[in-house]
Design a protein around this motif. Structure first.
Motif, PDB file in Angstrom:
ATOM      1  N   ALA A 221     -10.697  19.126  13.632  1.00 22.68           N
ATOM      2  CA  ALA A 221      -9.211  19.193  13.632  1.00 22.68           C
ATOM      3  C   ALA A 221      -8.633  18.282  12.545  1.00 22.68           C
ATOM      4  CB  ALA A 221      -8.683  18.786  14.998  1.00 22.68           C
ATOM      5  N   GLU A 222      -7.466  18.619  12.087  1.00 19.13           N
ATOM      6  CA  GLU A 222      -6.831  17.840  11.021  1.00 19.13           C
ATOM      7  C   GLU A 222      -6.465  16.453  11.559  1.00 19.13           C
ATOM      8  OE1 GLU A 222      -3.062  18.180   7.884  1.00 19.13           O
ATOM      9  OE2 GLU A 222      -3.454  19.739   9.380  1.00 19.13           O
ATOM     10  N   GLY A 223      -6.783  15.430  10.770  1.00 19.71           N
ATOM     11  CA  GLY A 223      -6.528  14.066  11.197  1.00 19.71           C
ATOM     12  C   GLY A 223      -5.044  13.702  11.105  1.00 19.71           C
ATOM     13  N   PRO A 224      -4.646  12.574  11.701  1.00 19.06           N
ATOM     14  CA  PRO A 224      -3.225  12.145  11.648  1.00 19.06           C
ATOM     15  C   PRO A 224      -2.822  11.715  10.243  1.00 19.06           C
ATOM     16  CG  PRO A 224      -4.583  10.448  12.619  1.00 19.06           C
ATOM     17  CD  PRO A 224      -5.478  11.628  12.432  1.00 19.06           C
ATOM     18  N   GLN A 225      -1.507  11.726   9.978  1.00 15.32           N
ATOM     19  CA  GLN A 225      -0.986  11.354   8.652  1.00 15.32           C
ATOM     20  C   GLN A 225      -1.139   9.854   8.465  1.00 15.32           C
ATOM     21  OE1 GLN A 225       3.032  12.485   8.022  1.00 15.32           O
ATOM     22  NE2 GLN A 225       3.118  11.819   5.903  1.00 15.32           N
ATOM     23  N   GLY A 226      -1.517   9.470   7.256  1.00 16.96           N
ATOM     24  CA  GLY A 226      -1.718   8.053   6.967  1.00 16.96           C
ATOM     25  C   GLY A 226      -0.399   7.303   6.821  1.00 16.96           C
ATOM     26  N   GLU A 227      -0.509   5.986   6.791  1.00 13.84           N
ATOM     27  CA  GLU A 227       0.680   5.143   6.640  1.00 13.84           C
ATOM     28  C   GLU A 227       1.265   5.259   5.236  1.00 13.84           C
ATOM     29  OE1 GLU A 227      -0.486   1.240   7.582  1.00 13.84           O
ATOM     30  OE2 GLU A 227      -0.978   1.671   9.697  1.00 13.84           O
ATOM     31  N   THR A 228       2.593   5.023   5.156  1.00 13.69           N
ATOM     32  CA  THR A 228       3.274   5.102   3.852  1.00 13.69           C
ATOM     33  C   THR A 228       2.894   3.887   3.012  1.00 13.69           C
ATOM     34  OG1 THR A 228       5.086   6.246   4.915  1.00 13.69           O
ATOM     35  CG2 THR A 228       5.491   5.323   2.716  1.00 13.69           C
ATOM     36  N   GLY A 229       2.488   4.152   1.760  1.00 14.88           N
ATOM     37  CA  GLY A 229       2.066   3.050   0.900  1.00 14.88           C
ATOM     38  C   GLY A 229       3.262   2.311   0.299  1.00 14.88           C
ATOM     39  N   THR A 230       3.020   1.122  -0.216  1.00 18.52           N
ATOM     40  CA  THR A 230       4.056   0.292  -0.857  1.00 18.52           C
ATOM     41  C   THR A 230       3.993   0.460  -2.350  1.00 18.52           C
ATOM     42  OG1 THR A 230       2.560  -1.573  -0.871  1.00 18.52           O
ATOM     43  CG2 THR A 230       4.006  -1.348   1.036  1.00 18.52           C
ATOM     44  N   CYS A 231       5.144   0.468  -3.006  1.00 20.94           N
ATOM     45  CA  CYS A 231       5.189   0.668  -4.453  1.00 20.94           C
ATOM     46  C   CYS A 231       5.028  -0.684  -5.138  1.00 20.94           C
ATOM     47  CB  CYS A 231       6.536   1.301  -4.843  1.00 20.94           C
ATOM     48  SG  CYS A 231       6.606   1.758  -6.577  1.00 20.94           S
ATOM     49  N   PRO A 232       4.245  -0.774  -6.207  1.00 18.46           N
ATOM     50  CA  PRO A 232       4.099  -2.048  -6.937  1.00 18.46           C
ATOM     51  C   PRO A 232       5.371  -2.370  -7.733  1.00 18.46           C
ATOM     52  CG  PRO A 232       2.833  -0.310  -7.984  1.00 18.46           C
ATOM     53  CD  PRO A 232       3.385   0.280  -6.722  1.00 18.46           C
ATOM     54  N   THR A 233       5.269  -3.405  -8.561  1.00 22.29           N
ATOM     55  CA  THR A 233       6.433  -3.840  -9.349  1.00 22.29           C
ATOM     56  C   THR A 233       6.946  -2.713 -10.238  1.00 22.29           C
ATOM     57  OG1 THR A 233       4.915  -4.682 -11.034  1.00 22.29           O
ATOM     58  CG2 THR A 233       5.684  -6.220  -9.333  1.00 22.29           C
ATOM     59  N   THR A 234       6.082  -1.905 -10.742  1.00 22.21           N
ATOM     60  CA  THR A 234       6.493  -0.754 -11.542  1.00 22.21           C
ATOM     61  C   THR A 234       5.790   0.468 -10.999  1.00 22.21           C
ATOM     62  OG1 THR A 234       6.442   0.249 -13.727  1.00 22.21           O
ATOM     63  CG2 THR A 234       4.671  -1.278 -13.230  1.00 22.21           C
ATOM     64  N   CYS A 235       6.540   1.519 -10.897  1.00 26.42           N
ATOM     65  CA  CYS A 235       5.982   2.759 -10.347  1.00 26.42           C
ATOM     66  C   CYS A 235       5.314   3.609 -11.412  1.00 26.42           C
ATOM     67  CB  CYS A 235       7.079   3.560  -9.665  1.00 26.42           C
ATOM     68  SG  CYS A 235       7.698   2.761  -8.166  1.00 26.42           S
ATOM     69  N   ASP A 236       5.393   3.115 -12.709  1.00 25.48           N
ATOM     70  CA  ASP A 236       4.738   3.896 -13.756  1.00 25.48           C
ATOM     71  C   ASP A 236       3.219   3.803 -13.586  1.00 25.48           C
ATOM     72  OD1 ASP A 236       7.229   4.427 -14.712  1.00 25.48           O
ATOM     73  OD2 ASP A 236       7.200   2.763 -16.190  1.00 25.48           O
ATOM     74  N   SER A 237       2.608   4.942 -13.917  1.00 27.33           N
ATOM     75  CA  SER A 237       1.145   4.958 -13.811  1.00 27.33           C
ATOM     76  C   SER A 237       0.537   4.178 -14.959  1.00 27.33           C
ATOM     77  CB  SER A 237       0.634   6.409 -13.842  1.00 27.33           C
ATOM     78  OG  SER A 237       1.023   7.031 -15.045  1.00 27.33           O
ATOM     79  N   VAL A 238      -0.453   3.414 -14.661  1.00 22.05           N
ATOM     80  CA  VAL A 238      -1.138   2.604 -15.669  1.00 22.05           C
ATOM     81  C   VAL A 238      -2.496   3.235 -15.922  1.00 22.05           C
ATOM     82  CG1 VAL A 238      -2.008   0.328 -16.250  1.00 22.05           C
ATOM     83  CG2 VAL A 238       0.046   0.567 -14.859  1.00 22.05           C
ATOM     84  N   PRO A 239      -2.776   3.593 -17.191  1.00 23.31           N
ATOM     85  CA  PRO A 239      -4.096   4.212 -17.443  1.00 23.31           C
ATOM     86  C   PRO A 239      -5.218   3.219 -17.176  1.00 23.31           C
ATOM     87  CG  PRO A 239      -2.983   3.715 -19.506  1.00 23.31           C
ATOM     88  CD  PRO A 239      -1.973   3.447 -18.423  1.00 23.31           C
ATOM     89  N   GLY A 240      -6.254   3.696 -16.570  1.00 27.66           N
ATOM     90  CA  GLY A 240      -7.405   2.832 -16.297  1.00 27.66           C
ATOM     91  C   GLY A 240      -8.334   2.732 -17.494  1.00 27.66           C
ATOM     92  N   GLU A 241      -9.359   1.890 -17.341  1.00 22.11           N
ATOM     93  CA  GLU A 241     -10.318   1.701 -18.423  1.00 22.11           C
ATOM     94  C   GLU A 241     -11.180   2.951 -18.553  1.00 22.11           C
ATOM     95  OE1 GLU A 241     -12.575  -1.706 -17.558  1.00 22.11           O
ATOM     96  OE2 GLU A 241     -10.887  -3.110 -17.717  1.00 22.11           O
TER      97      GLU A 241
END
Length: 513
Positions: A221-241
């Motif tokens: 069965a489908e699991g429950p919805q996860g908790e809402t995450g917190t946004c960091p200082t900037t919501c822009d995506s940062v490219p990884g290495e």
């Protein structure tokens, strides 16, 4: 009344009277055989007076009892005899009148018997007088004759009736338990019996083999919805290495051929090529027309000097290969060459072989004694003694031994011994389980190898219809490929010692601090 003495006297008189009667049973008679014969009569037949063909006695003298006379004599003097023996000469009471005396049989005449037996053809037995038969004659016993020859064996008699069944005997003593026989054939399935009582809980079985992987199960069965995450200082995506370069993938399939491209521009003039090979000579030209005859202004003269020889011409082309010629005669035999250098020695193939494999037929063997393996699987050369469980090396060489044992109901401590010295010891404390081991040994001719358990508390070697404990070994290779030349090679006597657990050679146990 008579007294006891009178009764005794009467008995004695009765015995005397009976003896007199026995002696007077036969008296002389005038009956004689007639020797007169007619012309038609048989020479071997005797005719008696008063009859035509039969004698005056019964035809079958053996069928009835002998004739007996009256119980008292006929002369009437019995009374006087009794008076002589009675006391006081008293008279006896009057006797009853005697019955008339029957006629007495004729007295036997031996001459008749001699005449009958001297005839060429004696008469039949029923016509011979009774007194001529030896069974009725009382004569002296002659000496014992020699033993006659053994007669022919008689015909076998008819089988007798079957006797009645006897009473059931007492139960005998219980005999010693015999050796376990071989497993019999599987019998037919019997009828289902009644349900028995519930047995005791059995021992834990051996761990089974890992089963096959099961089929894929249904999605969960489908699991429950996860908790809402917190946004960091900037919501822009940062490219990884950037990650590390991956491995080169496998070669792909060959692609389809491409389309034909457009024609390119004309190139520049190339360099002069190399001189080509000379061409093939041309065909001969046609014959020309005959020219006009010239004017001859020559005069007859002598021959001129020979001219110089011309230059040598080129070699002609190679001709075609000719047909194969016939095989020539064989040449003479050449001289024998020198012997070459001897090559290196190759691998040998040993002539002697030795291998065995056997299993136990009884669980929990005795300790301080070689384990017997009476159930032989293979032992063609006979180098293994299954009753003693000892293997004897037939030749110097390298051998391999291994054992696979089932353990149940108690721990197991087992060792492999070589001439009373333990070479390998194995301890298995968990059960039910199995244990196995393999070892390579160098043995000399006559060396012995066997297996032992330590004691009765650690002899958990087990066998049943579902578990087998085996001991095996074989000759890997001998030290020499030469087979013993003598028919009965000298085998050294085995090492003497005591079967015990002992200590392994060259093993030290570190002290525990």
């Amino acid at each position: 009344m008579l007294c006891s003495s009178d009764r005794v006297m009467l008995r004695l008189l009765g015995l005397l009277v009976l003896s007199s009667l026995c002696s007077a049973m036969l008296h002389p008679n005038s009956t004689q055989p007639s020797m007169e014969r007619s012309s038609n009569s048989d020479n071997n037949t005797i005719y008696w007076t008063g009859s035509e063909h039969n004698p005056p006695w019964p035809p079958n003298p053996h069928s009835g009892p002998l004739p007996t006379g009256p119980p008292w004599p006929s002369d009437g003097n019995m009374t006087e005899m009794l008076r002589m023996f009675l006391p006081g000469g008293s008279s006896m009471p009057p006797m009853p009148p005697m019955p008339p005396k029957p006629p007495m049989p004729p007295k036997p005449d031996p001459q008749i018997c001699d005449f009958l037996f001297s005839l060429p053809v004696p008469p039949p037995a029923d016509q011979i007088p009774p007194f001529c038969i030896c069974s009725h004659c009382k004569g002296t016993v002659g000496p014992k004759g020699d033993r006659g020859d053994r007669g022919l064996p008689g015909d076998p008699g008819s089988p007798g009736r079957s006797g009645t069944m006897g009473f059931k005997g007492h139960r005998g003593f219980t005999g010693p338990q015999g050796m376990k026989g071989q497993k019999g054939d599987i019998g037919e399935k019997g009828h289902a019996g009644t349900t028995g009582f519930t047995g005791m809980k059995g021992d834990r079985g051996f761990k089974g083999e890992k089963g096959d992987q099961g089929a894929m199960g249904a999605p969960g069965a489908e699991g429950p919805q996860g908790e809402t995450g917190t946004c960091p200082t900037t919501c822009d995506s940062v490219p990884g290495e950037p990650g590390e370069q991956g491995m080169t993938g496998p070669a792909g399939a060959r692609g389809l051929p491409g389309m034909k491209g457009s024609e390119g521009p004309k190139g520049m003039k190339g360099d002069k090529g190399d001189l080509g090979r000379p061409g093939e000579p041309g065909m001969n030209g046609q014959k020309g027309e005959e020219g006009e005859q010239g004017m001859c202004e020559c005069t007859d003269g002598a021959d001129g000097v020979d001219g110089m020889p011309g230059e040598k011409g080129d070699n002609g082309a190679k001709g075609d290969t000719g047909a194969k010629g016939e095989q020539g005669n064989m040449g003479p035999k050449g001289n024998q060459g020198d012997m070459g250098i001897m090559g290196p020695r190759g691998p040998c193939s040993p002539a002697i072989q030795s291998a065995f494999s056997a299993s136990i037929n009884q669980s929990f063997p005795i300790h301080d004694w070689p384990i017997s393996f009476p159930r032989v699987l293979t032992n063609k050369q006979g180098h293994f003694n299954p009753l003693m469980g000892i293997y004897t090396a037939p030749v110097n060489g390298t051998y391999i031994f291994c054992f696979h044992l089932a353990v149940a109901k108690k721990p197991l401590k087992v060792g492999l011994f070589h001439n009373f010295y333990p070479k390998v010891k194995v301890t298995e404390g968990t059960y039910p389980t199995t244990t196995s081991h393999k070892i390579v040994l160098h043995l000399a001719l006559g060396d012995e190898v066997w297996m032992q358990v330590k004691n009765s508390d650690t002899n958990g070697m087990y066998t049943d219809t579902e578990n087998t404990s085996t001991f095996s070994g074989f000759l890997l290779y001998p030290d020499s490929c030469e087979f013993p030349r003598s028919r009965s090679p000298i085998v050294p006597h085995p090492t003497r010692g005591t079967y015990s657990w002992g200590n392994s050679e060259g093993i030290t146990t570190p002290s525990q601090n």
